[in-house]
Design a protein around this motif. Sequence first.
Motif, PDB file in Angstrom:
ATOM      1  N   SER A 224       0.859  -1.182   0.000  1.00 57.63           N
ATOM      2  CA  SER A 224       0.000   0.000   0.000  1.00 57.63           C
ATOM      3  C   SER A 224       0.898   1.235   0.000  1.00 57.63           C
ATOM      4  CB  SER A 224      -0.924   0.004   1.227  1.00 57.63           C
ATOM      5  OG  SER A 224      -0.169   0.075   2.426  1.00 57.63           O
ATOM      6  N   GLY A 225       0.360   2.297  -0.572  1.00 58.89           N
ATOM      7  CA  GLY A 225       1.144   3.525  -0.618  1.00 58.89           C
ATOM      8  C   GLY A 225       1.849   3.707  -1.951  1.00 58.89           C
ATOM      9  N   ARG A 226       2.653   4.750  -2.040  1.00 60.70           N
ATOM     10  CA  ARG A 226       3.339   5.114  -3.279  1.00 60.70           C
ATOM     11  C   ARG A 226       4.556   4.214  -3.526  1.00 60.70           C
ATOM     12  NH1 ARG A 226       4.906  11.201  -2.651  1.00 60.70           N
ATOM     13  NH2 ARG A 226       5.638  10.894  -4.804  1.00 60.70           N
ATOM     14  N   PRO A 227       4.786   3.875  -4.789  1.00 60.79           N
ATOM     15  CA  PRO A 227       5.988   3.103  -5.118  1.00 60.79           C
ATOM     16  C   PRO A 227       7.228   3.979  -5.002  1.00 60.79           C
ATOM     17  CG  PRO A 227       4.763   3.636  -7.106  1.00 60.79           C
ATOM     18  CD  PRO A 227       3.923   4.090  -5.964  1.00 60.79           C
ATOM     19  N   THR A 228       8.371   3.327  -4.939  1.00 57.71           N
ATOM     20  CA  THR A 228       9.659   4.029  -4.851  1.00 57.71           C
ATOM     21  C   THR A 228      10.533   3.609  -6.026  1.00 57.71           C
ATOM     22  OG1 THR A 228       9.545   4.079  -2.436  1.00 57.71           O
ATOM     23  CG2 THR A 228      11.698   4.472  -3.430  1.00 57.71           C
ATOM     24  N   LEU A 229      11.061   4.593  -6.736  1.00 56.14           N
ATOM     25  CA  LEU A 229      11.908   4.354  -7.901  1.00 56.14           C
ATOM     26  C   LEU A 229      13.319   4.819  -7.566  1.00 56.14           C
ATOM     27  CD1 LEU A 229      11.948   3.457 -10.903  1.00 56.14           C
ATOM     28  CD2 LEU A 229      11.462   5.848 -11.500  1.00 56.14           C
TER      29      LEU A 229
ATOM     30  N   ALA B  44       0.121   1.333 -10.692  1.00 60.87           N
ATOM     31  CA  ALA B  44       0.743   1.709  -9.418  1.00 60.87           C
ATOM     32  C   ALA B  44       1.447   3.061  -9.509  1.00 60.87           C
ATOM     33  CB  ALA B  44       1.750   0.636  -8.994  1.00 60.87           C
ATOM     34  N   MET B  45       1.904   3.422 -10.706  1.00 55.47           N
ATOM     35  CA  MET B  45       2.672   4.652 -10.877  1.00 55.47           C
ATOM     36  C   MET B  45       1.800   5.860 -11.175  1.00 55.47           C
ATOM     37  SD  MET B  45       6.124   4.078 -10.858  1.00 55.47           S
ATOM     38  CE  MET B  45       6.940   5.033 -12.120  1.00 55.47           C
ATOM     39  N   ARG B  46       0.490   5.681 -11.321  1.00 54.73           N
ATOM     40  CA  ARG B  46      -0.370   6.791 -11.737  1.00 54.73           C
ATOM     41  C   ARG B  46      -0.331   7.962 -10.759  1.00 54.73           C
ATOM     42  NH1 ARG B  46      -6.175   4.480 -13.333  1.00 54.73           N
ATOM     43  NH2 ARG B  46      -5.876   3.471 -11.310  1.00 54.73           N
ATOM     44  N   GLY B  47      -0.196   7.677  -9.472  1.00 52.95           N
ATOM     45  CA  GLY B  47      -0.157   8.753  -8.492  1.00 52.95           C
ATOM     46  C   GLY B  47       1.196   9.409  -8.354  1.00 52.95           C
ATOM     47  N   GLY B  48       2.184   8.892  -9.085  1.00 53.26           N
ATOM     48  CA  GLY B  48       3.536   9.456  -8.985  1.00 53.26           C
ATOM     49  C   GLY B  48       4.356   8.721  -7.937  1.00 53.26           C
ATOM     50  N   PRO B  49       5.528   8.222  -8.290  1.00 52.75           N
ATOM     51  CA  PRO B  49       6.357   7.496  -7.337  1.00 52.75           C
ATOM     52  C   PRO B  49       7.259   8.428  -6.530  1.00 52.75           C
ATOM     53  CG  PRO B  49       7.390   7.443  -9.470  1.00 52.75           C
ATOM     54  CD  PRO B  49       6.100   8.216  -9.650  1.00 52.75           C
ATOM     55  N   VAL B  50       7.809   7.899  -5.460  1.00 50.48           N
ATOM     56  CA  VAL B  50       8.891   8.570  -4.751  1.00 50.48           C
ATOM     57  C   VAL B  50      10.166   8.240  -5.529  1.00 50.48           C
ATOM     58  CG1 VAL B  50      10.220   8.693  -2.614  1.00 50.48           C
ATOM     59  CG2 VAL B  50       7.729   8.340  -2.526  1.00 50.48           C
ATOM     60  N   THR B  51      10.899   9.238  -5.979  1.00 53.99           N
ATOM     61  CA  THR B  51      12.087   8.996  -6.797  1.00 53.99           C
ATOM     62  C   THR B  51      13.344   9.409  -6.046  1.00 53.99           C
ATOM     63  OG1 THR B  51      11.973  11.168  -7.874  1.00 53.99           O
ATOM     64  CG2 THR B  51      10.762   9.375  -8.901  1.00 53.99           C
ATOM     65  N   THR B  52      14.365   8.613  -6.194  1.00 50.71           N
ATOM     66  CA  THR B  52      15.637   8.893  -5.532  1.00 50.71           C
ATOM     67  C   THR B  52      16.735   8.104  -6.225  1.00 50.71           C
ATOM     68  OG1 THR B  52      16.762   8.953  -3.386  1.00 50.71           O
ATOM     69  CG2 THR B  52      15.415   7.027  -3.847  1.00 50.71           C
ATOM     70  N   ALA B  53      17.930   8.294  -5.766  1.00 48.56           N
ATOM     71  CA  ALA B  53      19.085   7.524  -6.241  1.00 48.56           C
ATOM     72  C   ALA B  53      19.830   6.996  -5.023  1.00 48.56           C
ATOM     73  CB  ALA B  53      20.004   8.391  -7.091  1.00 48.56           C
ATOM     74  N   VAL B  54      20.669   6.010  -5.226  1.00 42.92           N
ATOM     75  CA  VAL B  54      21.468   5.497  -4.120  1.00 42.92           C
ATOM     76  C   VAL B  54      22.373   6.627  -3.621  1.00 42.92           C
ATOM     77  CG1 VAL B  54      23.120   3.766  -3.383  1.00 42.92           C
ATOM     78  CG2 VAL B  54      21.416   3.190  -5.115  1.00 42.92           C
TER      79      VAL B  54
END
Length: 432
Positions: free
Chosen positions: A211-216, A381-391
Amino acid sequence: MAITLRDWGYIVADDDEATRAIRRPREPRAAAGQPAYPVPGGAGDGRSAPGDRGSAGAGGGRDKSETTIPRMRSKVYGKPRSGETPVRPLGGGSGGEDDDLREEQPGFGGRGGGRRPRRIGRLIVRILAVVVAVLLVASVVGYFWIGSRLKSVDAFTDYSGRPAATPGDDWLLVGSDSRAGLTAAQRRKLATGKAVGKRTDTMMLLHIPSSGRPTLVSLPRDSYVPIEGHGNDKLNAAYAFGGPKLLTKTVERVTGIRIDHYMEIGFGGFVGIVDAIGGVNICVKQDIKDHKAGINLKKGCQDMDGGTALGYVRTRATGAIPDYDRTQRQRQFFAAVVQKAASPGTLLNPFSSVPLALSAADSVAVDPDTGLFDLLSVGLAMRGGPVTTAVPVGSLPTINGAAVVKWDTQKALRLFEALAQDKQVPKDVLTK
């Protein structure tokens, strides 16, 4: 002499001068022994018979007290027409034959008047039912047909110490620099160069939680990591050494996350998918001119077709750390493409959804256990916008003559532990 034809609602009066026919609706039945209609000149009629004009008055005119012949009710407006005597409502008769005949006549609002609309309504319902059935059958057939066209690639291997399954779904998304399927003219137009083979220009870990936003998460290709059988090297070297299997194994070991799905796409497939959805609107942070990538972009939001988009995510002409800056654009563009592809405007429009599905099926390679429905679930799952980050990056040393990226070990560990436990990533380890 007057003869009443009650079945047809006529009164025929015959006198020395003329024969007149007056059509009038049936009056409510009178009590027993009383005539159903007043006969001109009869008792209670208030009018003289046709041959007795003198009794109407000295001038031969009609007495105002005479009863006016009832008028028919208007079918269109439902109001009585002009007349002095109230008109009984339609359908309120005594059920005689004249009522039945009147009901059969379309203009009288009876059964005959509603038959055609009802028949048309039934026909429309049947047509809609057939259309829905055809669409359902076509959708099912199309789903399996397009799914059968997906390219399969072996990307997983069992090995000692492999991470256990974790909550949610974890995808390894790989963008290669494969030129397969591109003609010489297309290579020149897209400025892809003449390199042969394929290398992994883009690697991202997508975690879709329960549940919740995906993370990319971007995995920089120059990340300095241990690769089984080859010591420490850049992450993209794992693909060059052992293909998808070795790359997946390397990512699982350094992140501690078991990969559930693998998806790979080359240059040509990337362009085809972007064009299939009619391009993507991207906001460019600064002017970018790079002849190697074939782009000359101005700062600001703009629509990009497949060729322009490919140059945008490939260029290394910006940023103090070109590869790190490029990962930001790749995450930005991937999220925008997936969100538009999964939008109702695309999915419900056969002129965009069908080309998109065909392009994806022909250009995307997935592991054997991943199907079309799994790809669709990513988009939803990505329609709401994911949390995006890098290592998180710790340092940028040069080793053996090559610039590499070393991760911030502590922050990277916290990032991957949060994903493995299906929890929200701590804000202090997120990067732009």
